[in-house]
Design a protein around this motif. Structure first.
Motif, PDB file in Angstrom:
ATOM      1  N   ALA A 136       5.483 -31.615  10.654  1.00  0.00           N
ATOM      2  CA  ALA A 136       6.458 -30.563  10.363  1.00  0.00           C
ATOM      3  C   ALA A 136       7.557 -31.099   9.446  1.00  0.00           C
ATOM      4  O   ALA A 136       7.935 -30.443   8.474  1.00  0.00           O
ATOM      5  N   VAL A 137       8.072 -32.293   9.738  1.00  0.00           N
ATOM      6  CA  VAL A 137       9.126 -32.881   8.906  1.00  0.00           C
ATOM      7  C   VAL A 137       8.601 -33.131   7.495  1.00  0.00           C
ATOM      8  O   VAL A 137       9.257 -32.784   6.504  1.00  0.00           O
ATOM      9  N   TRP A 171       8.596 -31.952   1.813  1.00  0.00           N
ATOM     10  CA  TRP A 171       7.798 -31.686   0.619  1.00  0.00           C
ATOM     11  C   TRP A 171       8.175 -30.342  -0.003  1.00  0.00           C
ATOM     12  O   TRP A 171       8.461 -30.270  -1.200  1.00  0.00           O
ATOM     13  N   LYS A 172       8.158 -29.300   0.813  1.00  0.00           N
ATOM     14  CA  LYS A 172       8.391 -27.955   0.273  1.00  0.00           C
ATOM     15  C   LYS A 172       9.793 -27.790  -0.295  1.00  0.00           C
ATOM     16  O   LYS A 172       9.982 -27.184  -1.346  1.00  0.00           O
ATOM     17  N   GLN A 173      10.787 -28.334   0.409  1.00  0.00           N
ATOM     18  CA  GLN A 173      12.165 -28.146  -0.040  1.00  0.00           C
ATOM     19  C   GLN A 173      12.535 -29.084  -1.186  1.00  0.00           C
ATOM     20  O   GLN A 173      13.285 -28.698  -2.083  1.00  0.00           O
ATOM     21  N   CYS A 174      11.990 -30.291  -1.187  1.00  0.00           N
ATOM     22  CA  CYS A 174      12.494 -31.299  -2.114  1.00  0.00           C
ATOM     23  C   CYS A 174      11.534 -31.691  -3.236  1.00  0.00           C
ATOM     24  O   CYS A 174      11.996 -32.129  -4.293  1.00  0.00           O
ATOM     25  N   PHE A 175      10.227 -31.569  -3.027  1.00  0.00           N
ATOM     26  CA  PHE A 175       9.291 -32.121  -4.006  1.00  0.00           C
ATOM     27  C   PHE A 175       8.225 -31.160  -4.518  1.00  0.00           C
ATOM     28  O   PHE A 175       7.585 -31.473  -5.528  1.00  0.00           O
ATOM     29  N   LEU A 205       4.875 -25.983  10.687  1.00  0.00           N
ATOM     30  CA  LEU A 205       3.534 -26.232  11.216  1.00  0.00           C
ATOM     31  C   LEU A 205       2.603 -25.054  10.972  1.00  0.00           C
ATOM     32  O   LEU A 205       1.462 -25.232  10.548  1.00  0.00           O
ATOM     33  N   VAL A 206       3.091 -23.850  11.236  1.00  0.00           N
ATOM     34  CA  VAL A 206       2.264 -22.658  11.037  1.00  0.00           C
ATOM     35  C   VAL A 206       1.890 -22.519   9.571  1.00  0.00           C
ATOM     36  O   VAL A 206       0.737 -22.224   9.225  1.00  0.00           O
ATOM     37  N   SER A 207       2.836 -22.752   8.698  1.00  0.00           N
ATOM     38  CA  SER A 207       2.579 -22.672   7.269  1.00  0.00           C
ATOM     39  C   SER A 207       1.510 -23.678   6.847  1.00  0.00           C
ATOM     40  O   SER A 207       0.605 -23.355   6.075  1.00  0.00           O
ATOM     41  N   ASP A 208       1.604 -24.904   7.351  1.00  0.00           N
ATOM     42  CA  ASP A 208       0.603 -25.924   7.034  1.00  0.00           C
ATOM     43  C   ASP A 208      -0.767 -25.551   7.576  1.00  0.00           C
ATOM     44  O   ASP A 208      -1.778 -25.745   6.909  1.00  0.00           O
TER      45      ASP A 208
END
Length: 137
Positions: free
Chosen positions: A65-66, A71-75, A122-125
């Motif tokens: 989750a982290v 990844w999504k927010q920063c990269f 987690l759900v998104s992944d």
């Protein structure tokens, strides 16, 4: 991973109506897992993560989750963004084991993630993994 966590919670929680671990495995696998239970198997008896592993098993879910949030927010938009790379080095890597992990995550994300943020990640992944699985099949 969610299947194993659910199975672990059932095995180590209040047992339903004197069912065998294999009956519980079969029911849980049919509800949660994408593959059907194979009759006359009891692989849970040889799966050592369900005994003696404790809460360490759930740290994989938290780590995923982290990683997803970072990844999504920063990269995700630019994996080579220098400013984000510097922030990652400063907030996450520079401390070794000398800083509480949640403080490093807060520094990286510039906010304090909520339980809902972890669940959403987690759900998104899982949704993305499922889509990839379907496309590759």
């Amino acid at each position: 991973m969610v299947f194993y966590a659910a199975l672990d919670q059932i095995y180590h929680g209040k047992h339903p109506l004197k069912k065998s671990t294999t009956e519980i495995l079969k029911e849980t696998q049919e509800k949660v897992y994408g593959l059907p239970y194979v009759p006359n198997t009891a692989w849970q008896l040889r799966f050592s993560h369900l005994v003696g592993y404790g809460a360490k098993y759930y740290s994989y879910l938290m780590s995923r989750a982290v990683a997803s949030m970072v990844w999504k927010q920063c990269f995700a938009q630019d994996p080579f963004d220098r400013a984000m790379g510097e922030r990652y080095r400063r907030e996450m890597l520079a401390h070794g084991g000398g800083k509480e992990p949640i403080l490093m995550v807060q520094g990286m994300l510039q906010k304090s993630p909520s339980v809902e943020d972890f669940v959403d990640a987690l759900v998104s992944d899982l949704d993305q993994d499922f889509e990839t699985f379907i496309m590759d099949s």
